[in-house]
Design a protein around this motif. Structure first.
Motif, PDB file in Angstrom:
ATOM      1  N   LYS A 125       0.844  -1.199   0.000  1.00  0.00           N
ATOM      2  CA  LYS A 125       0.000   0.000   0.000  1.00  0.00           C
ATOM      3  C   LYS A 125       0.876   1.244   0.000  1.00  0.00           C
ATOM      4  O   LYS A 125       1.009   1.937   1.014  1.00  0.00           O
ATOM      5  CB  LYS A 125      -0.885  -0.029   1.246  1.00  0.00           C
ATOM      6  CG  LYS A 125      -2.293   0.459   0.978  1.00  0.00           C
ATOM      7  CD  LYS A 125      -3.206   0.067   2.108  1.00  0.00           C
ATOM      8  CE  LYS A 125      -4.228   1.127   2.382  1.00  0.00           C
ATOM      9  NZ  LYS A 125      -5.053   0.792   3.538  1.00  0.00           N
ATOM     10  N   VAL A 126       1.488   1.506  -1.145  1.00  0.00           N
ATOM     11  CA  VAL A 126       2.421   2.627  -1.268  1.00  0.00           C
ATOM     12  C   VAL A 126       2.069   3.452  -2.502  1.00  0.00           C
ATOM     13  O   VAL A 126       1.866   2.904  -3.587  1.00  0.00           O
ATOM     14  CB  VAL A 126       3.881   2.138  -1.383  1.00  0.00           C
ATOM     15  CG1 VAL A 126       4.830   3.305  -1.586  1.00  0.00           C
ATOM     16  CG2 VAL A 126       4.279   1.338  -0.152  1.00  0.00           C
ATOM     17  N   GLU A 149       4.798  19.586  -6.421  1.00  0.00           N
ATOM     18  CA  GLU A 149       5.437  20.740  -5.773  1.00  0.00           C
ATOM     19  C   GLU A 149       4.673  21.050  -4.490  1.00  0.00           C
ATOM     20  O   GLU A 149       3.470  21.304  -4.539  1.00  0.00           O
ATOM     21  CB  GLU A 149       5.418  21.963  -6.693  1.00  0.00           C
ATOM     22  CG  GLU A 149       6.187  21.814  -7.990  1.00  0.00           C
ATOM     23  CD  GLU A 149       7.687  21.699  -7.772  1.00  0.00           C
ATOM     24  OE1 GLU A 149       8.168  22.049  -6.667  1.00  0.00           O
ATOM     25  OE2 GLU A 149       8.378  21.241  -8.700  1.00  0.00           O
ATOM     26  N   PRO A 150       5.342  21.069  -3.331  1.00  0.00           N
ATOM     27  CA  PRO A 150       4.635  21.331  -2.070  1.00  0.00           C
ATOM     28  C   PRO A 150       3.950  22.695  -2.055  1.00  0.00           C
ATOM     29  O   PRO A 150       2.961  22.881  -1.350  1.00  0.00           O
ATOM     30  CB  PRO A 150       5.748  21.297  -1.020  1.00  0.00           C
ATOM     31  CG  PRO A 150       6.939  20.698  -1.669  1.00  0.00           C
ATOM     32  CD  PRO A 150       6.777  20.834  -3.138  1.00  0.00           C
ATOM     33  N   GLU A 151       4.453  23.655  -2.837  1.00  0.00           N
ATOM     34  CA  GLU A 151       3.886  25.005  -2.845  1.00  0.00           C
ATOM     35  C   GLU A 151       2.620  25.103  -3.682  1.00  0.00           C
ATOM     36  O   GLU A 151       1.879  26.086  -3.591  1.00  0.00           O
ATOM     37  CB  GLU A 151       4.897  26.023  -3.408  1.00  0.00           C
ATOM     38  CG  GLU A 151       6.100  26.272  -2.531  1.00  0.00           C
ATOM     39  CD  GLU A 151       7.126  25.169  -2.651  1.00  0.00           C
ATOM     40  OE1 GLU A 151       6.998  24.325  -3.565  1.00  0.00           O
ATOM     41  OE2 GLU A 151       8.054  25.132  -1.831  1.00  0.00           O
ATOM     42  N   LEU A 161      -2.863  15.281  -3.742  1.00  0.00           N
ATOM     43  CA  LEU A 161      -2.219  14.269  -2.890  1.00  0.00           C
ATOM     44  C   LEU A 161      -3.140  13.850  -1.744  1.00  0.00           C
ATOM     45  O   LEU A 161      -3.315  12.659  -1.467  1.00  0.00           O
ATOM     46  CB  LEU A 161      -0.884  14.812  -2.341  1.00  0.00           C
ATOM     47  CG  LEU A 161      -0.189  13.949  -1.293  1.00  0.00           C
ATOM     48  CD1 LEU A 161       0.085  12.535  -1.808  1.00  0.00           C
ATOM     49  CD2 LEU A 161       1.131  14.596  -0.845  1.00  0.00           C
ATOM     50  N   VAL A 162      -3.752  14.842  -1.102  1.00  0.00           N
ATOM     51  CA  VAL A 162      -4.649  14.543   0.019  1.00  0.00           C
ATOM     52  C   VAL A 162      -5.866  13.735  -0.473  1.00  0.00           C
ATOM     53  O   VAL A 162      -6.285  12.758   0.156  1.00  0.00           O
ATOM     54  CB  VAL A 162      -5.080  15.849   0.725  1.00  0.00           C
ATOM     55  CG1 VAL A 162      -6.180  15.598   1.748  1.00  0.00           C
ATOM     56  CG2 VAL A 162      -3.860  16.501   1.395  1.00  0.00           C
ATOM     57  N   ARG A 205      -4.837  10.131  -1.122  1.00  0.00           N
ATOM     58  CA  ARG A 205      -4.684   9.357   0.118  1.00  0.00           C
ATOM     59  C   ARG A 205      -6.051   8.861   0.603  1.00  0.00           C
ATOM     60  O   ARG A 205      -6.174   7.750   1.091  1.00  0.00           O
ATOM     61  CB  ARG A 205      -4.018  10.224   1.188  1.00  0.00           C
ATOM     62  CG  ARG A 205      -2.541  10.477   0.888  1.00  0.00           C
ATOM     63  CD  ARG A 205      -1.655   9.675   1.808  1.00  0.00           C
ATOM     64  NE  ARG A 205      -1.782  10.170   3.166  1.00  0.00           N
ATOM     65  CZ  ARG A 205      -1.174   9.612   4.214  1.00  0.00           C
ATOM     66  NH1 ARG A 205      -0.388   8.566   4.061  1.00  0.00           N
ATOM     67  NH2 ARG A 205      -1.320  10.121   5.409  1.00  0.00           N
ATOM     68  N   ARG A 241      -5.492   5.626   2.413  1.00  0.00           N
ATOM     69  CA  ARG A 241      -4.326   6.117   3.151  1.00  0.00           C
ATOM     70  C   ARG A 241      -3.063   5.278   2.976  1.00  0.00           C
ATOM     71  O   ARG A 241      -2.491   4.762   3.953  1.00  0.00           O
ATOM     72  CB  ARG A 241      -4.659   6.281   4.637  1.00  0.00           C
ATOM     73  CG  ARG A 241      -5.595   7.460   4.904  1.00  0.00           C
ATOM     74  CD  ARG A 241      -5.854   7.688   6.376  1.00  0.00           C
ATOM     75  NE  ARG A 241      -4.702   8.250   7.078  1.00  0.00           N
ATOM     76  CZ  ARG A 241      -4.412   9.547   7.109  1.00  0.00           C
ATOM     77  NH1 ARG A 241      -5.168  10.413   6.481  1.00  0.00           N
ATOM     78  NH2 ARG A 241      -3.360   9.973   7.776  1.00  0.00           N
ATOM     79  N   LYS A 285       0.942   4.694   2.352  1.00  0.00           N
ATOM     80  CA  LYS A 285       2.167   5.434   2.682  1.00  0.00           C
ATOM     81  C   LYS A 285       2.616   6.165   1.422  1.00  0.00           C
ATOM     82  O   LYS A 285       2.434   5.673   0.302  1.00  0.00           O
ATOM     83  CB  LYS A 285       3.284   4.478   3.112  1.00  0.00           C
ATOM     84  CG  LYS A 285       2.894   3.563   4.258  1.00  0.00           C
ATOM     85  CD  LYS A 285       3.414   4.060   5.587  1.00  0.00           C
ATOM     86  CE  LYS A 285       3.029   3.063   6.665  1.00  0.00           C
ATOM     87  NZ  LYS A 285       3.382   3.493   8.014  1.00  0.00           N
ATOM     88  N   ARG A 293       5.745   7.914  -0.736  1.00  0.00           N
ATOM     89  CA  ARG A 293       7.185   7.980  -0.931  1.00  0.00           C
ATOM     90  C   ARG A 293       7.513   8.923  -2.072  1.00  0.00           C
ATOM     91  O   ARG A 293       6.747   9.024  -3.041  1.00  0.00           O
ATOM     92  CB  ARG A 293       7.766   6.603  -1.265  1.00  0.00           C
ATOM     93  CG  ARG A 293       7.718   5.597  -0.134  1.00  0.00           C
ATOM     94  CD  ARG A 293       8.796   5.890   0.899  1.00  0.00           C
ATOM     95  NE  ARG A 293       8.809   4.907   1.962  1.00  0.00           N
ATOM     96  CZ  ARG A 293       8.099   4.993   3.092  1.00  0.00           C
ATOM     97  NH1 ARG A 293       7.293   6.026   3.291  1.00  0.00           N
ATOM     98  NH2 ARG A 293       8.190   4.069   4.015  1.00  0.00           N
ATOM     99  N   VAL A 294       8.655   9.607  -1.963  1.00  0.00           N
ATOM    100  CA  VAL A 294       9.187  10.421  -3.053  1.00  0.00           C
ATOM    101  C   VAL A 294      10.617   9.953  -3.275  1.00  0.00           C
ATOM    102  O   VAL A 294      11.571  10.548  -2.776  1.00  0.00           O
ATOM    103  CB  VAL A 294       9.157  11.929  -2.694  1.00  0.00           C
ATOM    104  CG1 VAL A 294       9.573  12.777  -3.897  1.00  0.00           C
ATOM    105  CG2 VAL A 294       7.775  12.353  -2.205  1.00  0.00           C
ATOM    106  N   PRO A 295      10.777   8.839  -4.002  1.00  0.00           N
ATOM    107  CA  PRO A 295      12.104   8.219  -4.094  1.00  0.00           C
ATOM    108  C   PRO A 295      13.063   8.932  -5.048  1.00  0.00           C
ATOM    109  O   PRO A 295      14.276   8.938  -4.814  1.00  0.00           O
ATOM    110  CB  PRO A 295      11.818   6.800  -4.581  1.00  0.00           C
ATOM    111  CG  PRO A 295      10.326   6.611  -4.457  1.00  0.00           C
ATOM    112  CD  PRO A 295       9.743   7.982  -4.584  1.00  0.00           C
ATOM    113  N   LEU A 310       3.783  -1.514  -6.371  1.00  0.00           N
ATOM    114  CA  LEU A 310       3.279  -0.189  -5.986  1.00  0.00           C
ATOM    115  C   LEU A 310       1.792  -0.090  -6.310  1.00  0.00           C
ATOM    116  O   LEU A 310       1.338  -0.562  -7.344  1.00  0.00           O
ATOM    117  CB  LEU A 310       4.005   0.918  -6.747  1.00  0.00           C
ATOM    118  CG  LEU A 310       5.425   1.261  -6.333  1.00  0.00           C
ATOM    119  CD1 LEU A 310       5.965   2.357  -7.251  1.00  0.00           C
ATOM    120  CD2 LEU A 310       5.478   1.732  -4.882  1.00  0.00           C
TER     121      LEU A 310
END
Lengths: 278, 278
Positions: free
Chosen positions: A146-147, A153-155, A163-164, A167, A172, A174, A176-178, A193
């Motif tokens: 469950k990934v 961009e966080p801004e 993203l929210v 999820r 929900r 996990k 990752r930003v590999p 994945l």
């Protein structure tokens, strides 16, 4: 199409071995050129040269489309190459990186006939022609984790909201930003994945061509529009969405559509095999 | 203190070799126990057993504090162990994971005398006693990359705001969420990461004990409060902040203070060597 697949494998393996031998060697990390959003290091240029040299030595006569140099020679056919996917990881000392080589007979992804992706460590090389291969065998999907791999961009409010949303939609997972999309895509092809999304509108065709054919041949459904990504020049292909099965992919696309992050038709998905469908 | 360091190295190396040999083996990924926010797999339990067995074979008589089993035996001394840091990465097929073993003479991090962190691939083992070691040599810091490793919940407004603040403060570094904090900490000790932050309030002492001593001995400044983290039981230690130098660490802490994400004194930082200061 075993000729082109063997060629892609030989080239990617040789590059992977070279990169492994220089891993953590600071002298190869020197920045040689600065671009808008990233840099070219000694290692990037040397491994690209090695790939071009190996392709020619092995008799490849077409155009070589690659990150640093653009297009070398004339196609078709085209070799679409990312010499070092995850080059910032490589510089930092994360072993999460890969080499990607794809061969196309024409000007878009629908004409890809063979490819190879060699992760830096721990994996065999993956490749594709009419089938998807893991080393000498076929790709056999493992138990899914469950990934969600998410590049945004966080801004950017829309991207963060997406993203929210994801999820919530996906229970929900996990996050990752590999930092190496070809290797992430291989982990989608391997069935491991849940989803992989990049909404920064900056992924280029060279980043994904090799892993794209592997995903497709592994039977993972993909949006039809990816087939029209070019192979004859380096270009940004936009936002990318991969899901473990058709249900997940549809959820990714319809949610992205509502936020204006996906311009294609969310229902227009090619389910190549539907192997992952419940 | 070469005895404890050699012990930690021997144990971590043996565990790393075992984990490497089972990497991508689906039969070892079977979930055996479900916890609140993660799971235990066959591989987690087997590598923990191997570590406990090896510690005892090598004559370690104290308490073994570890993820799955809690405390085995009685201390002091204590061995504080994370058998597989990045176990979800391991399951997915990302090579970004590590084994961490620390030895403490007393009940908190100020009594740590030795440790070893062995990344899965591409790196030597790192270790510490009075100095920080990379393989047989000392840790020599490399050229820094503009990368922020950030662990936060995307749904949490304060945490998301902090990420955006940090990107501003630090000159828009690239953001990564690799998923193995001990290996990330090693990359801080190596001078390669700009900053590493976890504001999910879920990191436990076992996750970080080994890499903490390596960071400290490499001369990277750390908040004094970390010294009081326990070594005699498994417990959540809260939010964590590491910066490449004192200036970066101060920026991380004062910004976190304003958002209520850091309860300690942002000025109370132990600059062990200040080697990275300009």
């Amino acid at each position: 199409m075993e000729g082109p697949r063997k060629l892609a494998l030989k080239v990617a393996e040789r590059a992977r071995d070279f990169l492994r031998s220089k891993f953590l060697d600071e002298s190869y990390l020197k920045v040689v050129e600065e671009h808008k959003s990233d840099v070219s290091r000694k290692i990037d240029l040397e491994v690209e040269d090695l790939i071009i040299k190996t392709l020619r030595e092995e008799g490849f006569k077409g155009g070589i489309v690659t990150e640093e140099k653009g297009v070398v020679g004339e196609g078709p056919p085209y070799a679409v190459v990312d010499p070092l996917d995850g080059s910032l990881n490589y510089a930092v000392g994360s072993p999460h990186w890969a080499v990607s080589v794809a061969i196309a007979e024409g000007e878009d992804f629908s004409t890809l006939v063979a490819s190879a992706v060699c992760p830096g460590f721990g994996h065999p090389c993956y490749s594709a022609s009419d089938k998807a291969y893991s080393g000498e065998g076929e790709v056999i999907p493992g138990a899914p984790e469950k990934v969600l791999v998410f590049y945004g961009e966080p801004e950017d409010e829309r991207q963060s909201k997406y993203l929210v949303e994801l999820r919530k939609l996906l229970g929900r997972p996990k996050v990752r930003v590999p930092g190496a999309i070809a290797l992430d895509m291989v982990n989608v092809a391997r069935g491991k994945l849940l989803a992989l999304v990049d909404v920064r509108n900056k992924i280029r065709n060279v980043d994904v061509a090799g892993a794209y054919l592997i995903i497709k041949r592994a039977g993972v459904p993909v949006p039809e529009v990816y087939e029209s990504f070019p192979t004859d020049e380096v270009s940004v292909v936009g936002n990318l969405f991969f899901g473990r099965d058709e249900r997940v992919l549809s959820a990714l696309l319809s949610s992205a559509s509502k936020l204006g992050l996906w311009q294609g038709d969310p229902d227009n998905v090619q389910a190549r095999a539907g192997r992952f469908l419940p």
